[in-house]
Design a protein around this motif. Structure first.
Motif, PDB file in Angstrom:
ATOM      1  N   ARG A   1      42.968  39.523  26.771  1.00  0.00           N
ATOM      2  CA  ARG A   1      42.763  39.697  28.207  1.00  0.00           C
ATOM      3  C   ARG A   1      41.841  40.882  28.479  1.00  0.00           C
ATOM      4  NH1 ARG A   1      48.700  39.999  30.283  1.00  0.00           N
ATOM      5  NH2 ARG A   1      47.781  39.927  32.342  1.00  0.00           N
TER       6      ARG A   1
ATOM      7  N   LEU B   1      46.442  46.598  39.278  1.00  0.00           N
ATOM      8  CA  LEU B   1      46.269  46.726  40.718  1.00  0.00           C
ATOM      9  C   LEU B   1      47.648  46.895  41.349  1.00  0.00           C
ATOM     10  CD1 LEU B   1      43.752  46.575  42.431  1.00  0.00           C
ATOM     11  CD2 LEU B   1      44.266  44.185  42.866  1.00  0.00           C
TER      12      LEU B   1
ATOM     13  N   SER C   1      55.713  44.755  36.803  1.00  0.00           N
ATOM     14  CA  SER C   1      55.779  43.769  37.877  1.00  0.00           C
ATOM     15  C   SER C   1      54.796  42.632  37.621  1.00  0.00           C
ATOM     16  CB  SER C   1      55.546  44.439  39.235  1.00  0.00           C
ATOM     17  OG  SER C   1      54.309  44.078  39.775  1.00  0.00           O
TER      18      SER C   1
ATOM     19  N   GLN D   1      51.246  43.005  39.180  1.00  0.00           N
ATOM     20  CA  GLN D   1      50.466  44.000  38.450  1.00  0.00           C
ATOM     21  C   GLN D   1      49.968  43.421  37.131  1.00  0.00           C
ATOM     22  OE1 GLN D   1      52.692  47.630  37.904  1.00  0.00           O
ATOM     23  NE2 GLN D   1      53.027  47.905  40.080  1.00  0.00           N
ATOM     24  N   ASP D   2      50.854  42.724  36.460  1.00  0.00           N
ATOM     25  CA  ASP D   2      50.474  42.200  35.154  1.00  0.00           C
ATOM     26  C   ASP D   2      49.322  41.209  35.262  1.00  0.00           C
ATOM     27  OD1 ASP D   2      52.020  42.345  32.318  1.00  0.00           O
ATOM     28  OD2 ASP D   2      50.780  40.565  32.534  1.00  0.00           O
ATOM     29  N   VAL D   3      49.415  40.319  36.231  1.00  0.00           N
ATOM     30  CA  VAL D   3      48.376  39.295  36.377  1.00  0.00           C
ATOM     31  C   VAL D   3      47.038  39.937  36.729  1.00  0.00           C
ATOM     32  CG1 VAL D   3      47.707  37.244  37.680  1.00  0.00           C
ATOM     33  CG2 VAL D   3      50.061  37.527  36.961  1.00  0.00           C
ATOM     34  N   SER D   4      47.077  41.080  37.404  1.00  0.00           N
ATOM     35  CA  SER D   4      45.817  41.715  37.818  1.00  0.00           C
ATOM     36  C   SER D   4      45.078  42.378  36.655  1.00  0.00           C
ATOM     37  CB  SER D   4      46.091  42.775  38.884  1.00  0.00           C
ATOM     38  OG  SER D   4      46.682  43.924  38.305  1.00  0.00           O
ATOM     39  N   PHE D   5      45.754  42.533  35.534  1.00  0.00           N
ATOM     40  CA  PHE D   5      45.184  43.276  34.413  1.00  0.00           C
ATOM     41  C   PHE D   5      43.869  42.656  33.899  1.00  0.00           C
ATOM     42  CE2 PHE D   5      45.062  43.723  29.722  1.00  0.00           C
ATOM     43  CZ  PHE D   5      44.867  45.085  29.636  1.00  0.00           C
ATOM     44  N   GLY D   6      43.906  41.360  33.644  1.00  0.00           N
ATOM     45  CA  GLY D   6      42.716  40.692  33.112  1.00  0.00           C
ATOM     46  C   GLY D   6      41.539  40.751  34.060  1.00  0.00           C
TER      47      GLY D   6
ATOM     48  N   LEU E   1      40.880  42.781  36.406  1.00  0.00           N
ATOM     49  CA  LEU E   1      40.368  44.156  36.501  1.00  0.00           C
ATOM     50  C   LEU E   1      39.481  44.483  35.305  1.00  0.00           C
ATOM     51  CD1 LEU E   1      43.328  46.354  37.801  1.00  0.00           C
ATOM     52  CD2 LEU E   1      41.119  45.990  38.886  1.00  0.00           C
ATOM     53  N   ASN E   2      39.889  43.986  34.137  1.00  0.00           N
ATOM     54  CA  ASN E   2      39.074  44.237  32.944  1.00  0.00           C
ATOM     55  C   ASN E   2      37.734  43.531  33.002  1.00  0.00           C
ATOM     56  OD1 ASN E   2      40.910  45.919  31.738  1.00  0.00           O
ATOM     57  ND2 ASN E   2      41.977  44.245  30.720  1.00  0.00           N
TER      58      ASN E   2
ATOM     59  N   GLU F   1      38.099  44.972  43.836  1.00  0.00           N
ATOM     60  CA  GLU F   1      39.522  44.824  44.112  1.00  0.00           C
ATOM     61  C   GLU F   1      39.873  43.574  44.919  1.00  0.00           C
ATOM     62  OE1 GLU F   1      42.039  47.816  45.406  1.00  0.00           O
ATOM     63  OE2 GLU F   1      41.589  49.191  43.765  1.00  0.00           O
TER      64      GLU F   1
ATOM     65  N   VAL G   1      39.832  40.640  42.757  1.00  0.00           N
ATOM     66  CA  VAL G   1      40.992  40.656  41.872  1.00  0.00           C
ATOM     67  C   VAL G   1      42.212  40.144  42.631  1.00  0.00           C
ATOM     68  CG1 VAL G   1      42.575  42.129  40.575  1.00  0.00           C
ATOM     69  CG2 VAL G   1      40.117  42.516  40.423  1.00  0.00           C
ATOM     70  N   ARG G   2      42.392  40.650  43.826  1.00  0.00           N
ATOM     71  CA  ARG G   2      43.540  40.217  44.620  1.00  0.00           C
ATOM     72  C   ARG G   2      43.528  38.710  44.837  1.00  0.00           C
ATOM     73  NH1 ARG G   2      46.154  44.712  46.312  1.00  0.00           N
ATOM     74  NH2 ARG G   2      44.492  46.237  46.482  1.00  0.00           N
TER      75      ARG G   2
ATOM     76  N   ASP H   1      56.403  40.559  43.180  1.00  0.00           N
ATOM     77  CA  ASP H   1      56.925  41.932  43.085  1.00  0.00           C
ATOM     78  C   ASP H   1      58.119  42.041  42.164  1.00  0.00           C
ATOM     79  OD1 ASP H   1      55.065  42.909  44.846  1.00  0.00           O
ATOM     80  OD2 ASP H   1      56.256  42.271  46.569  1.00  0.00           O
TER      81      ASP H   1
ATOM     82  N   GLY I   1      48.662  35.096  33.973  1.00  0.00           N
ATOM     83  CA  GLY I   1      47.778  36.175  33.538  1.00  0.00           C
ATOM     84  C   GLY I   1      46.525  35.639  32.878  1.00  0.00           C
TER      85      GLY I   1
ATOM     86  N   MET J   1      41.997  34.752  34.715  1.00  0.00           N
ATOM     87  CA  MET J   1      40.674  35.015  34.139  1.00  0.00           C
ATOM     88  C   MET J   1      39.726  33.841  34.396  1.00  0.00           C
ATOM     89  SD  MET J   1      41.062  37.956  32.496  1.00  0.00           S
ATOM     90  CE  MET J   1      40.070  38.184  31.021  1.00  0.00           C
TER      91      MET J   1
END
Ligand SMILES: Nc1ncnc2c1ncn2[C@@H]1O[C@H](COP(=O)(O)OP(=O)(O)OP(=O)(O)O)[C@@H](O)[C@H]1O
Ligand SMILES: Nc1ncnc2c1ncn2[C@@H]1O[C@H](COP(=O)(O)OP(=O)(O)OP(=O)(O)O)[C@@H](O)[C@H]1O
Ligand SMILES: [Mg+2]
Ligand SMILES: [Mg+2]
Lengths: 318, 232, 252, 318
Positions: free
Chosen positions: C210, C219, D135, D138-143, D145-146, D151, D154-155, D172, D190, D194
């Motif tokens: 990932r 985020l 959470s 948060q976890d799903v946003s990781f990829g 963001l990379n 933002e 990403v959201r 949440d 997650g 991507m």
């Protein structure tokens, strides 16, 4: 976990009306079962359990594990299979209701549990939860040593357990270098070395390839032949039908227990329990509809058995 | 045993926080450097922290028959080095305060000073001393765990004695009072923890998984071990 | 699994910004420690209890189960103030009752109890997962924040496996006597260690795909600090402080 | 892991001689596949991998993942399924041979892998190996963001991925309080965030109950409808037959690839790959033997479909 509301009572007679028909899948009455004592090896009466701060996971459970019979426990994810197995083996204490072992009530104190654990052993789904020693042999010796047996006896038990699981060659291997199927068998060996009257397995075939599953079933069959009562939780309905004498299904309306062939042939009940119909019953229905299988005969238990009917002279029965 | 929330007067709370801060900042710098040089180490450090936290939540029987929690700081200091332990210990104490209501936020500084700074350094020093005297691994590990445990409690006693001097005999009397109470309970616990740590290390060694490479490289500074991670 | 954590995740104030709750709860904690225990700590304790039960609606039973742990420490801690050490030469004996001991003990008890409650107000309403990613704003180095967040997540997995392994050991009679217990515990410690690092290695694989290159930035929710809540919190703390000081003069 | 010696060459024509028959289970040529580009999304050519200090786990692998087709990878425990999937997604570097992505060779450096990961995402068997954050949101946003996205974007991606997996309500929730099935879906979300062209899943249905499996298959079907190519490793032969267009079987003699219906109907090949015959093929054989199913028609894919033939007027086809 969202659960569908139960769509109607599930306590009526089986919808296919086959209650009085000879039970498919049940062993003949003179099987290994009849030799053992009549009292259930383990029994839950009106048992309920709630984890701290949660709602009750299981409630009003009446479940008897009869000696010599193979019992399969089925239900959807989160329905409480593991919880029930933990209640049955004394790892959890029911918040209400009772646990009986060989007809006697189990007291959940040190002595009561000690006695229970000499009778019943639980094998967890993840073998890594049970293997914590450096080598397979050491790990299997853990339980017998705790029984306070002399060293010779411990050695004999370890040998016997390793042989029963066909992993004698792995005795000195470190557990973390084993394949998944090997670790699974090492974990079972650790339980078998306690010589329990009942062996309780949580999803023993999860993660095993089909041939590994076959092999494990063969081993369990051997253990049963030696007089061990075996209980397993599984998601695989066809496997349960093929392997089990009795079935217990966790539905939103409660636990339904009975003959495996009957319960697992009831589509409404299966639907309630989050399961799918079995191939075996569907195939048997087709065969019966076309006069290829007598009404009382058991369904084919494996694809290989079903394939017999494709042969020029259909072998009714098998 | 941690000092409970609100137990220390404000001045003491602030002073102990100030005393612990440089060590934690130093540890945080070391950790940041480690992560910059070796990005993979973030996960290893997370695992180390989780291990320390879970270890401190284990219940172990003490020699006297009672049950208590080990501090785990001796083993942690030997495995991960005292500067890193200062950070991991602080994280552990913070989690204990907020997740388990053990210890506290106003007393965090004091607890960090005893459990995450003095204990690990003392344990590590004991380990190195035994090794320097050509002691073998197991006595060194025992010394580390035992010393870390015991010094932590000595420091805690001193902290309490400073905050609550005895009405009659002042600091010395209070030290005797708190120290006496702890000695009864903590010396056996320190022995237990030492023995247990030896057993754990022996098991890890037997399993031959290479985790103990960490221990063997601690004699030589700045060599990365097999997993190329935390030790520095 | 950890009751306080589970409660925080379902808290009525979950959607509030952590700063909102920190100002209120930590302000009260500071007041509890700094004010004279009588009537300061008592007042703070009462106000906090009302906030916990009525505003944040923490179930009383859960609160009590969480509170009795620090309370036990508070009580045993205060008991030490009841005695004083006279020394060997004192004719009254080596130890004796401390003058004003009960008073000092009660004051200490009030202070620790009130401060513990105030911290519980924060802990019961704010999951750490909301706090940790925001710690960078306080100047905590990102690497430390990443590690802390991982410790949080991995601790739960590890606690879970440790309790499962312990149960499996108990089933094989691993805790029947002291020797067995020691062997079991050693196995448990070693397993925890091995598992932690195995998991880290597997997680590294899982994250690499990932796009992981060393930073675990995520985020966070776009909830905002509520100026009114913060202002009201500050006002409440000020009010409690003022009242306490005022009452301190009036009351005996 | 002991492997049976391969019993003869397995590269000849399929033993049932049905090479020219219309392919059961394959989509019509004007299915969603034909719209996509013709070059394989991913391709391994002559790839081999050995772990340090071990023998080669897989060797001489030629595998093409064709756009829009569903590919199932099967094989016994330890045969190298996970290894192969990791080669395919760049998380392992082949010790020899090449990986091509959309026709271009992948360089296993930072830039090459970065590009590859925008195309293909791997979902591991154990969701806990991928969920690192407390959470779900948060976890799903990781990829994303990379990927360096702004933002807002990403959201949007997080929202979309959570919606696709039907777990918007879990945004949440802390990952450690989720059930297994929920964690599984969070891990897939997650990867989906991507927006990969190909999604590769390692045993996605392991540990799920039958209805959870159904639901997951439905979700994968939706993703395929949106143009994502899906690859999965599994031990469940009937599931593979039902779901996949193409199959790849790891046998001791090497990798066999081809149409799922053909390969999974070959008992000798299945035996070689540590698998068991499918119920579906056994049932189809019986139906064909009794004239209930035309020779070119696909086998029933589920027990429910098979049950149609038990009805008074057997519904040929379905
Ligand atoms: N230690 C625990 N604390 C609180 N709740 C728990 C705990 N263990 C299980 N539960 C909850 O109890 C319920 C039943 O869990 P259990 O593990 O018995 O289900 P299961 O039928 O074994 O599921 P699976 O098929 O996924 O193994 C679930 O809702 C689960 O979230
Ligand atoms: N990191 C590793 N280091 C060394 N050997 C490994 C490693 N990972 C896997 N292996 C070995 O490679 C072989 C293939 O493993 P792999 O996990 O790819 O099999 P698999 O087909 O996915 O098995 P399963 O069905 O059990 O998931 C096994 O023999 C395994 O022991
Ligand atoms: Mg379970
Ligand atoms: Mg695999």
């Amino acid at each position: 976990m969202t659960r569908p509301a139960p769509d109607g009572p599930v306590d009526g007679p089986a919808p296919d009306g086959s209650v009085d028909a000879p039970v498919p899948g049940a062993p003949a009455p003179d099987g290994p079962a009849s030799a053992a004592a009549a009292a259930p090896v383990l029994e839950l009466r009106g048992a309920a359990h709630r984890y701290p701060h949660g709602p009750a996971v299981v409630e009003g459970i009446d479940l008897a594990v009869r000696p010599g019979r193979a019992l399969a426990l089925l239900g959807r994810n989160g329905s409480g299979k593991t919880t029930l197995l933990r209640l049955l083996t004394g790892s959890l204490r029911p918040t209400s209701g009772r646990l009986l072992c060989a007809g006697e009530e189990v007291r959940h104190d040190r002595r009561g549990l000690d006695r229970l654990r000499r009778t019943v052993q639980l094998v967890l789904q993840d073998p890594d939860d049970q293997l914590f020693s450096a080598s397979v042999g050491q790990d299997v010796s853990f339980g017998p040593l705790n029984l306070g047996l002399p060293e010779d006896e411990v050695r004999a038990r370890v040998d016997e357990a390793l042989a029963a699981l066909e992993i004698t060659g792995l005795r000195d291997r470190p557990t973390h270098l084993l394949s998944f199927g090997q670790r699974k068998r090492a974990a079972i060996a650790g339980a078998v070395a306690m010589r329990p009257r009942a062996l309780v397995l949580d999803e023993p075939t999860a993660g095993l390839d089909p041939q590994g599953t076959e092999r494990l079933l063969g081993l369990l069959e051997r253990l049963r032949g030696d007089g061990t009562t075996v209980v397993m939780a599984t998601h695989d309905v066809d496997l349960a039908l093929r392997w089990a004498d009795d079935a217990a299904l966790l539905t939103p309306a409660g636990l339904r227990t009975g003959d495996a062939g009957l319960l697992l042939g009831d589509p409404a009940l299966l639907e309630d329990a989050g399961l799918r119909p079995t191939w075996a019953h569907a195939a048997a229905d087709v065969l019966r509809a076309h006069g290829l299988l007598a009404d009382g005969d058991p369904p084919p238990r494996t694809p290989q058995q079903l394939a017999h009917w494709a042969r020029p002279t259909p072998a009714v029965g098998h | 045993m941690h000092i409970a929330e609100g137990y220390l007067p404000p001045l003491h709370a602030v002073a102990w926080s100030a005393a612990a801060a440089p060590f934690v900042v130093h540890g945080a710098r070391a950790l940041t450097r480690e992560v910059r040089e070796n990005p993979g180490s973030t996960l290893m450090l997370g695992a180390s922290g989780a291990f320390v936290f879970v270890l401190s939540a284990l219940k172990i029987p003490s020699v006297t028959g009672s049950c208590s929690h080990p501090t785990g700081t001796g083993l942690g200091a030997v495995l991960f080095r005292p500067p890193v332990m200062a950070v991991l210990g602080t994280v552990t104490l913070l989690f204990q305060a907020l997740l388990l209501a053990h210890g506290g936020l106003t007393t965090l500084g004091a607890n960090v000073f005893s459990m995450a700074v003095v204990g690990p350094w003392a344990g590590y020093a004991a380990y190195r001393a035994v090794r320097a005297l050509r002691g073998s691994l197991m006595p060194a590990v025992f010394a580390a765990a035992f010393t870390a445990d015991l010094t932590t409690y000595c420091v805690t006693s001193a902290q309490l004695a400073l905050a609550f001097p005895d009405p009659a005999t002042g600091f010395a009397g209070a030290l005797a009072k708190f120290g006496g109470i702890f000695a009864v309970t903590q010396v056996p616990l320190a022995v237990s923890e030492g023995l247990l740590t030896v057993l754990v290390v022996r098991l890890l060694g037997q399993s031959g998984r290479g985790e103990l490479a960490r221990l063997d490289t601690t004699g030589r500074e700045d060599t990365t071990d097999a997993e190329g991670t935390v030790a520095r | 699994m950890l009751p306080i954590d589970a409660a925080a995740h379902t808290s009525r104030w979950r959607r509030r910004h952590p700063v909102d709750k920190a100002v209120l709860a930590l302000g009260l904690t500071a007041a509890a420690v700094a004010l004279p225990p009588w009537p300061g700590a008592v007042l703070v304790g009462a106000v906090t209890l009302v906030l916990l039960l009525c505003a944040a609606r923490v179930p009383a039973g859960r609160l009590w189960r969480a509170f009795r742990v620090p309370l036990g420490f508070c009580v045993t801690g205060s008991l030490t103030l009841l005695v004083q050490v006279n020394g060997f030469s004192d004719p009254a004996g080596f130890v004796g009752p401390a003058p004003d001991g009960p008073l000092h003990a009660a004051e200490l008890l009030a202070r620790t109890a009130a401060a513990s409650l105030a911290v519980l107000l924060f802990a019961f309403t704010t999951p750490l997962s909301d706090v940790l990613p925001r710690l960078t704003a306080l100047g905590v180095p990102p690497a430390v924040v990443d590690v802390t967040a991982l410790v949080y997540r991995m601790s739960f997995l590890l606690l879970d496996s440790v309790s499962t392994v312990r149960e499996a050991q108990a089933a094989r009679l691993g805790y029947t006597d002291r020797r067995a217990a020691r062997r079991s515990l050693a196995g448990l410690g070693a397993t925890a260690f091995v598992r932690a690092f195995d998991h880290a290695a597997r997680l590294q694989d899982g994250l690499a795909g990932r796009g992981y290159t060393g930073s675990l930035r995520v985020l966070v929710d776009d909830v905002r600090i509520c100026p009114r809540f913060v202002a009201a919190s500050l006002a409440l703390v000020a009010c409690v402080t003022g009242t306490a000081l005022l009452l301190g003069r009036i009351l005996p």
